[in-house]
Design an enzyme around this catalytic site. Sequence first.
Site, mmCIF file in Angstrom:
data_model
loop_
_atom_site.group_PDB
_atom_site.id
_atom_site.type_symbol
_atom_site.label_atom_id
_atom_site.label_comp_id
_atom_site.label_asym_id
_atom_site.label_seq_id
_atom_site.Cartn_x
_atom_site.Cartn_y
_atom_site.Cartn_z
ATOM 1 N N SER A 83 -16.946 12.142 -4.155
ATOM 2 C CA SER A 83 -17.276 11.652 -5.480
ATOM 3 C C SER A 83 -18.429 12.439 -6.067
ATOM 4 O O SER A 83 -19.319 12.897 -5.348
ATOM 5 C CB SER A 83 -17.648 10.168 -5.405
ATOM 6 N N ALA A 84 -18.401 12.590 -7.399
ATOM 7 C CA ALA A 84 -19.506 13.266 -8.085
ATOM 8 C C ALA A 84 -20.748 12.386 -8.145
ATOM 9 O O ALA A 84 -21.834 12.844 -8.466
ATOM 10 C CB ALA A 84 -19.070 13.657 -9.496
ATOM 11 N N HIS A 85 -20.579 11.110 -7.839
ATOM 12 C CA HIS A 85 -21.707 10.182 -7.782
ATOM 13 C C HIS A 85 -21.605 9.406 -6.477
ATOM 14 O O HIS A 85 -20.623 9.509 -5.759
ATOM 15 C CB HIS A 85 -21.691 9.229 -8.982
ATOM 16 N N ALA A 86 -22.640 8.642 -6.165
ATOM 17 C CA ALA A 86 -22.656 7.906 -4.902
ATOM 18 C C ALA A 86 -21.652 6.762 -4.946
ATOM 19 O O ALA A 86 -21.600 6.007 -5.915
ATOM 20 C CB ALA A 86 -24.059 7.366 -4.636
ATOM 21 N N ASP A 87 -20.860 6.648 -3.890
ATOM 22 C CA ASP A 87 -19.975 5.501 -3.787
ATOM 23 C C ASP A 87 -20.677 4.411 -2.985
ATOM 24 O O ASP A 87 -21.865 4.529 -2.646
ATOM 25 C CB ASP A 87 -18.631 5.890 -3.172
#
Length: 204
Positions: free
Chosen positions: A171-175
């Site tokens: 993911s491009a951000h934190a999951d």
Amino acid sequence: MSSTQPFLKGAVVLIPAFSLGRAQELLLILDEYWSNHPDLHKIPIYYASPLAKRCMAVYQTYINSMNERIRNQFANSNAFDFKHISPLNSIENFNNVGPSVVMASPSGLQSGLSRQLFEMWFSDKKNACVIPGYVVQGTLAKTIINEPKEVTLMNSLTAPLNMQVHYISFSAHADFAQTRKWRKPLGGWLKRPQKLVKLSVVYW
């Protein structure tokens, strides 16, 4: 294990993904991996997303906006001129014979090319579906992560789910897992918040 072993019996791997951002990152990784493994060169990779295809020219043009590695590589080649990956415009243009890897949108498998391909391949246990990160609650992709015995098809009938399903945190951000891992070492000094504000960005 040989990198070709999953494909020896003609397996296909479906990767449902967003058309922009995550798809391009995954395609870069796949193209580089295939380049480094000659035994995979005969196994084609396709991306089945009209939007991703239209936007690929933007990625190929604005290399100066990419990270340092991509910019440095541009002296020799454009990283987005893939050597082992081709666009797939429609099911009708797809030669569904032999092993392959297909990345398709939408990521939730709720409709479109990814859903059509899923319904072509879900009944064969040698095939696999790889879910690359966050998927929306209520979608088919979210459902099959839990590996149910059956799935509901577009015609509203149910059928056994035989294909393998794998989830990877990409993911491009934190999951959730990454956020929990970040929170744990902070220990007791980070008090339980009274309010939690969630900011989400939806990619179309």
